[in-house]
Scaffold this motif. Structure first.
Motif, PDB file in Angstrom:
ATOM      1  N   TYR A   1      -5.153  10.736  -5.262  1.00  0.00           N
ATOM      2  CA  TYR A   1      -3.669  10.176  -5.262  1.00  0.00           C
ATOM      3  C   TYR A   1      -3.504   8.651  -5.287  1.00  0.00           C
ATOM      4  CZ  TYR A   1      -3.269   9.332  -0.405  1.00  0.00           C
ATOM      5  OH  TYR A   1      -3.293   8.725   0.982  1.00  0.00           O
ATOM      6  N   ILE A   2      -4.437   7.897  -4.830  1.00  0.00           N
ATOM      7  CA  ILE A   2      -4.415   6.565  -4.727  1.00  0.00           C
ATOM      8  C   ILE A   2      -4.637   6.055  -6.008  1.00  0.00           C
ATOM      9  CG2 ILE A   2      -5.347   4.329  -3.636  1.00  0.00           C
ATOM     10  CD1 ILE A   2      -3.671   5.599  -1.626  1.00  0.00           C
ATOM     11  N   ASP A   3      -5.754   6.538  -6.377  1.00  0.00           N
ATOM     12  CA  ASP A   3      -6.536   6.269  -7.956  1.00  0.00           C
ATOM     13  C   ASP A   3      -5.156   6.310  -9.190  1.00  0.00           C
ATOM     14  OD1 ASP A   3      -9.106   5.480  -7.301  1.00  0.00           O
ATOM     15  OD2 ASP A   3      -9.528   7.682  -7.518  1.00  0.00           O
ATOM     16  N   ILE A   4      -4.654   7.583  -8.913  1.00  0.00           N
ATOM     17  CA  ILE A   4      -3.358   7.787  -9.824  1.00  0.00           C
ATOM     18  C   ILE A   4      -2.338   6.551  -9.543  1.00  0.00           C
ATOM     19  CG2 ILE A   4      -1.404   9.222 -10.173  1.00  0.00           C
ATOM     20  CD1 ILE A   4      -3.762  11.612  -9.558  1.00  0.00           C
ATOM     21  N   LYS A   5      -2.023   6.291  -8.440  1.00  0.00           N
ATOM     22  CA  LYS A   5      -0.842   5.231  -8.016  1.00  0.00           C
ATOM     23  C   LYS A   5      -1.248   3.891  -8.556  1.00  0.00           C
ATOM     24  CE  LYS A   5       1.237   5.441  -3.739  1.00  0.00           C
ATOM     25  NZ  LYS A   5       1.427   5.608  -2.401  1.00  0.00           N
ATOM     26  N   ILE A   6      -2.563   3.793  -8.258  1.00  0.00           N
ATOM     27  CA  ILE A   6      -3.235   2.324  -8.939  1.00  0.00           C
ATOM     28  C   ILE A   6      -3.038   2.435 -10.517  1.00  0.00           C
ATOM     29  CG2 ILE A   6      -5.325   1.066  -9.662  1.00  0.00           C
ATOM     30  CD1 ILE A   6      -6.197   1.790  -6.731  1.00  0.00           C
ATOM     31  N   LEU A   7      -3.166   3.530 -11.084  1.00  0.00           N
ATOM     32  CA  LEU A   7      -3.163   3.646 -12.710  1.00  0.00           C
ATOM     33  C   LEU A   7      -1.704   3.388 -13.120  1.00  0.00           C
ATOM     34  CD1 LEU A   7      -5.813   6.080 -13.452  1.00  0.00           C
ATOM     35  CD2 LEU A   7      -6.000   3.695 -13.970  1.00  0.00           C
TER      36      LEU A   7
ATOM     37  N   GLU B   1       0.749   2.218 -11.462  1.00  0.00           N
ATOM     38  CA  GLU B   1       1.362   0.664 -11.186  1.00  0.00           C
ATOM     39  C   GLU B   1       0.822  -0.410 -12.380  1.00  0.00           C
ATOM     40  OE1 GLU B   1       3.643  -0.285  -9.119  1.00  0.00           O
ATOM     41  OE2 GLU B   1       3.988   1.687  -8.428  1.00  0.00           O
ATOM     42  N   LEU B   2      -0.481  -0.101 -12.665  1.00  0.00           N
ATOM     43  CA  LEU B   2      -1.086  -1.130 -13.552  1.00  0.00           C
ATOM     44  C   LEU B   2      -0.520  -0.815 -15.011  1.00  0.00           C
ATOM     45  CD1 LEU B   2      -4.881  -1.143 -12.353  1.00  0.00           C
ATOM     46  CD2 LEU B   2      -3.023  -3.194 -12.316  1.00  0.00           C
ATOM     47  N   GLN B   3      -0.090   0.486 -15.427  1.00  0.00           N
ATOM     48  CA  GLN B   3       0.523   0.626 -16.755  1.00  0.00           C
ATOM     49  C   GLN B   3       1.952  -0.107 -16.684  1.00  0.00           C
ATOM     50  OE1 GLN B   3      -0.696   4.244 -19.082  1.00  0.00           O
ATOM     51  NE2 GLN B   3       0.193   5.142 -17.076  1.00  0.00           N
ATOM     52  N   ARG B   4       2.531  -0.117 -15.638  1.00  0.00           N
ATOM     53  CA  ARG B   4       4.103  -0.688 -15.600  1.00  0.00           C
ATOM     54  C   ARG B   4       3.683  -2.269 -15.351  1.00  0.00           C
ATOM     55  NH1 ARG B   4       4.658   2.996 -10.898  1.00  0.00           N
ATOM     56  NH2 ARG B   4       5.800   4.656 -11.703  1.00  0.00           N
ATOM     57  N   ASN B   5       2.774  -3.004 -14.720  1.00  0.00           N
ATOM     58  CA  ASN B   5       2.503  -4.255 -14.621  1.00  0.00           C
ATOM     59  C   ASN B   5       0.896  -4.527 -14.566  1.00  0.00           C
ATOM     60  OD1 ASN B   5       2.591  -7.004 -14.521  1.00  0.00           O
ATOM     61  ND2 ASN B   5       3.904  -7.329 -13.091  1.00  0.00           N
ATOM     62  N   SER B   6       0.260  -4.777 -15.614  1.00  0.00           N
ATOM     63  CA  SER B   6      -1.124  -5.114 -15.676  1.00  0.00           C
ATOM     64  C   SER B   6      -1.370  -6.514 -14.847  1.00  0.00           C
ATOM     65  CB  SER B   6      -2.043  -4.922 -16.745  1.00  0.00           C
ATOM     66  OG  SER B   6      -1.556  -5.833 -17.708  1.00  0.00           O
TER      67      SER B   6
ATOM     68  N   LYS C   1      -3.414  -8.162  -4.354  1.00  0.00           N
ATOM     69  CA  LYS C   1      -2.837  -8.032  -3.134  1.00  0.00           C
ATOM     70  C   LYS C   1      -1.385  -7.665  -3.554  1.00  0.00           C
ATOM     71  CE  LYS C   1      -0.663 -11.229   0.638  1.00  0.00           C
ATOM     72  NZ  LYS C   1      -0.677 -12.565   0.838  1.00  0.00           N
ATOM     73  N   GLU C   2      -0.756  -7.687  -4.483  1.00  0.00           N
ATOM     74  CA  GLU C   2       0.615  -7.050  -4.833  1.00  0.00           C
ATOM     75  C   GLU C   2       0.241  -5.633  -5.201  1.00  0.00           C
ATOM     76  OE1 GLU C   2       2.750 -10.855  -7.128  1.00  0.00           O
ATOM     77  OE2 GLU C   2       1.260  -9.414  -8.269  1.00  0.00           O
ATOM     78  N   LEU C   3      -0.809  -5.238  -5.737  1.00  0.00           N
ATOM     79  CA  LEU C   3      -1.049  -3.955  -6.145  1.00  0.00           C
ATOM     80  C   LEU C   3      -1.518  -3.001  -4.749  1.00  0.00           C
ATOM     81  CD1 LEU C   3      -1.784  -1.808  -8.308  1.00  0.00           C
ATOM     82  CD2 LEU C   3      -4.109  -2.585  -8.566  1.00  0.00           C
ATOM     83  N   ALA C   4      -2.067  -3.868  -3.967  1.00  0.00           N
ATOM     84  CA  ALA C   4      -2.428  -3.154  -2.726  1.00  0.00           C
ATOM     85  C   ALA C   4      -1.069  -2.763  -1.999  1.00  0.00           C
ATOM     86  CB  ALA C   4      -3.314  -4.158  -1.873  1.00  0.00           C
ATOM     87  N   ALA C   5      -0.187  -3.715  -1.982  1.00  0.00           N
ATOM     88  CA  ALA C   5       1.193  -3.507  -1.363  1.00  0.00           C
ATOM     89  C   ALA C   5       1.765  -2.274  -1.990  1.00  0.00           C
ATOM     90  CB  ALA C   5       2.108  -4.543  -1.392  1.00  0.00           C
TER      91      ALA C   5
ATOM     92  N   VAL D   1       0.487   0.373  -3.491  1.00  0.00           N
ATOM     93  CA  VAL D   1      -0.237   1.447  -3.250  1.00  0.00           C
ATOM     94  C   VAL D   1      -0.560   1.798  -1.677  1.00  0.00           C
ATOM     95  CG1 VAL D   1      -0.834   1.634  -5.478  1.00  0.00           C
ATOM     96  CG2 VAL D   1      -2.313   0.793  -3.573  1.00  0.00           C
ATOM     97  N   CYS D   2      -0.053   0.932  -0.703  1.00  0.00           N
ATOM     98  CA  CYS D   2       0.028   1.183   0.569  1.00  0.00           C
ATOM     99  C   CYS D   2      -1.588   1.124   0.945  1.00  0.00           C
ATOM    100  CB  CYS D   2       0.733   2.328   1.054  1.00  0.00           C
ATOM    101  SG  CYS D   2       2.535   2.226   0.817  1.00  0.00           S
ATOM    102  N   LEU D   3      -2.645   0.160   0.563  1.00  0.00           N
ATOM    103  CA  LEU D   3      -3.864  -0.058   1.129  1.00  0.00           C
ATOM    104  C   LEU D   3      -3.944  -1.637   1.060  1.00  0.00           C
ATOM    105  CD1 LEU D   3      -5.993   2.341   1.410  1.00  0.00           C
ATOM    106  CD2 LEU D   3      -6.687   2.091  -0.863  1.00  0.00           C
ATOM    107  N   SER D   4      -5.205  -1.701   1.783  1.00  0.00           N
ATOM    108  CA  SER D   4      -5.492  -3.342   1.894  1.00  0.00           C
ATOM    109  C   SER D   4      -6.196  -3.641   0.506  1.00  0.00           C
ATOM    110  CB  SER D   4      -6.241  -3.294   2.997  1.00  0.00           C
ATOM    111  OG  SER D   4      -7.582  -2.637   3.015  1.00  0.00           O
ATOM    112  N   PRO D   5      -6.019  -4.931   0.248  1.00  0.00           N
ATOM    113  CA  PRO D   5      -6.549  -5.486  -0.947  1.00  0.00           C
ATOM    114  C   PRO D   5      -8.235  -5.074  -1.326  1.00  0.00           C
ATOM    115  CG  PRO D   5      -5.142  -7.001   0.001  1.00  0.00           C
ATOM    116  CD  PRO D   5      -5.665  -5.977   1.154  1.00  0.00           C
ATOM    117  N   THR D   6      -9.222  -5.255  -0.251  1.00  0.00           N
ATOM    118  CA  THR D   6     -10.431  -4.900  -0.781  1.00  0.00           C
ATOM    119  C   THR D   6     -10.595  -3.390  -1.130  1.00  0.00           C
ATOM    120  OG1 THR D   6     -11.129  -6.434   0.856  1.00  0.00           O
ATOM    121  CG2 THR D   6     -12.734  -4.937   0.074  1.00  0.00           C
TER     122      THR D   6
END
Length: 157
Positions: free
Chosen positions: A7-13, A15-20, A25-29, A31-36
């Motif tokens: 589900y995190i991978d799906i959230k990342i994909l 979000e990146l489709q909305r704004n690549s 840091k913004e993406l991590a916020a 998807v509620c995960l730390s940047p690394t």
């Protein structure tokens, strides 16, 4: 071998489709995960081919391409050589943004951007009209765009 998307991978994909252009840091916020771990997941999604590339979506009307045409193509014959010839030629046509090999009455469906009707007429005569393997074409002109998200729906599996 590609890993199954969680589900995190799906959230990342999504979000990146909305704004690549999101920073890690913004993406991590979002998807509620730390940047690394987000950075590592994004790199894995790129490496495994889930993310093919990053692009800017350009407003076609702002650059003067206000006519969108869906062009159905029927080939003269269905030989491997003619199909390959058509597919190779289409790759060279900047006006054609999308081309699909389809079933039904037509062999291919192309999305074409043009300045105006006169430009499309010239394109039909001077470009498409010179492709020997085309038997017929049928043009459908877009009156108005109702929805064009340019995103791929991503479902949890």
């Amino acid at each position: 071998m590609t890993e199954k998307l969680d589900y995190i991978d799906i959230k990342i994909l999504r979000e990146l489709q909305r704004n690549s252009r999101l920073t890690t840091k913004e993406l991590a916020a979002k998807v509620c995960l730390s940047p690394t771990p987000v950075f590592e997941r994004q790199k894995r999604l790129e490496r495994e081919g889930y993310i093919e590339r990053y692009v800017a979506v350009v407003n076609s009307e702002k650059i003067g391409d206000s006519l969108i045409v869906f062009c159905n193509i029927r080939l003269k014959q269905h030989t491997q050589a003619l199909i390959r010839q058509f597919m190779d030629v289409v790759q060279t046509l900047d006006e054609v943004t999308d081309c699909y090999n389809t079933s039904g009455d037509y062999d291919f469906l192309m999305k074409v951007y043009m300045k105006d009707m006169k430009s499309y007429q010239a394109f039909m005569l001077n470009t498409l009209g010179t492709i020997d393997c085309i038997g017929s074409l049928h043009s459908v002109f877009v009156i108005g765009e109702v929805k064009n998200t340019r995103t791929v729906p991503i479902y949890e599996r």
